[in-house]
Enzyme design. Structure first.
Site, mmCIF file in Angstrom:
data_model
loop_
_atom_site.group_PDB
_atom_site.id
_atom_site.type_symbol
_atom_site.label_atom_id
_atom_site.label_comp_id
_atom_site.label_asym_id
_atom_site.label_seq_id
_atom_site.Cartn_x
_atom_site.Cartn_y
_atom_site.Cartn_z
ATOM 1 N N LYS A 48 0.842 -1.205 0.000
ATOM 2 C CA LYS A 48 0.000 0.000 0.000
ATOM 3 C C LYS A 48 0.880 1.259 0.000
ATOM 4 C CE LYS A 48 -3.779 -2.467 2.196
ATOM 5 N NZ LYS A 48 -4.497 -2.828 3.428
ATOM 6 N N GLN A 92 -4.379 -1.173 9.651
ATOM 7 C CA GLN A 92 -4.297 -2.521 9.085
ATOM 8 C C GLN A 92 -4.871 -3.541 10.071
ATOM 9 O OE1 GLN A 92 -3.162 -3.311 5.885
ATOM 10 N NE2 GLN A 92 -3.869 -5.380 6.340
ATOM 11 N N ASP A 115 -10.384 3.262 3.992
ATOM 12 C CA ASP A 115 -10.788 1.860 3.804
ATOM 13 C C ASP A 115 -12.303 1.710 3.675
ATOM 14 O OD1 ASP A 115 -8.905 -0.120 3.478
ATOM 15 O OD2 ASP A 115 -8.412 -0.261 5.602
#
Ligand code: NAP
Length: 281
Positions: A48, A92, A115
């Site tokens: 990412k 995460q 997200d």
């Protein structure tokens, strides 16, 4: 059989974003919070951050030890919520057991939630409002659209019901007028259900659980699973070698849904940036 090439489409999307970012000042910023040293999470975060750097974003990696306390993590979330250089950020998952994951996700301001996991963004999605969508389901829809796979009136079967993949992809497919069946670990006779799918989305996290006898000839098969075998090989939930012989379209692992997830995270960050700048309402 047509391969649904997520790697190629993701590259195209990232190139378009890079051109857009070149004209922006200040640059969009994405931060990634990583707790502990789970090897899989480290690989995902690395991918990412690399993608962010390539498109010209400001990127920030915030690392915490496995033993971090909830309060310290919450403080880091608050700091990122206030950080003017950072337009979107992600935490995460999974987090260590002693951390309340819900409280962490709830702490992310919805317009910084790259997200698309916050309750506000998920709620907006449920109500079919314009919002930041979860990256993996959004990437799957984009991939199906790229290959002009019609969804209206099709029977879509989703294996898995997590908040980040199974539930949101089922909802998005339904919003595209597919008739959707959701399966999970308590589903009786899974094969009978998957065999009826025109579109089969597999997100269970079980290596090679979807075998050829569970798939209808001509079905479109999307494999979200990322499972590491003992020899280190990365495989999906679908037995690609055999299922690809009867599917009309299928995603490879790696190179299918994974790169699309990262591309959509980058795209979501641009959306966060536009929200912050007031370009988007
Ligand atoms: P998760 O939270 O563990 O959820 C797995 C789901 O699969 C659960 O709903 C579970 O049912 C169901 N399931 C498990 N075994 C099953 C079985 N034998 N039959 C039917 N259903 C079964 O996983 P997740 O976060 O959704 O992730 C799923 C997979 O996708 C993982 O391999 C993950 O690494 C991968 N993933 C990939 C990407 C990407 O970008 N490619 C992104 C996210 C996740 P219950 O609810 O009944 O327990």
């Amino acid at each position: 059989m047509i391969l649904l090439d997520g790697k190629e489409l993701a590259k195209k999307i990232r190139t378009e974003i890079k051109e857009k970012v070149a004209k922006l000042d200040p640059k969009p910023g994405l931060a990634v919070v990583l707790v502990g040293n789970n090897p899989a999470s480290e690989v995902y975060v690395g991918g990412k951050v690399k993608a962010c750097d390539e498109v010209g974003f400001v990127s920030k990696k915030i690392l915490f030890d496995e033993t971090v306390e909830q309060a310290d993590l919450m403080r880091a979330i608050d700091d990122l919520n206030q950080d003017k250089e950072i337009h979107g950020f992600i935490v995460q998952l999974p987090l260590p057991d002693h951390i309340n994951e819900d409280l962490i996700i709830d702490g992310i301001l919805p317009h910084k939630d790259a997200d698309g996991f916050s309750p506000v963004n998920l709620g907006n999605m449920l109500m079919h409002k314009n919002t930041i969508l979860p990256a993996t389901p959004k990437g799957i829809i984009r991939l199906l659209e790229e290959y002009e796979i019609g969804l209206e009136g099709k029977h879509a079967v989703v294996v898995g019901r997590s908040n980040i993949v199974g539930k949101p992809i089922a909802l998005l497919l339904q919003q595209k007028n597919a008739t959707v069946t959701m399966c999970h670990s308590k589903t009786k006779d899974l094969k009978k259900v998957t065999k009826e799918a025109d579109i089969l989305i597999c997100a269970a996290g079980k290596a090679h659980m979807i075998t050829k006898d569970m798939v209808k000839r001509g079905a479109v098969v999307v494999d979200v699973g990322m499972n590491k075998l003992e020899d280190g090989m990365l495989v999906g939930d679908v037995d690609f070698e055999h299922v690809s012989k009867i599917a009309s379209h299928i995603t490879p692992v790696p190179g299918g849904v994974g790169p699309m997830t990262i591309a959509m995270l980058i795209e979501n960050t641009i959306e966060c940036y536009e929200l912050a700048k007031g370009f988007k309402h």
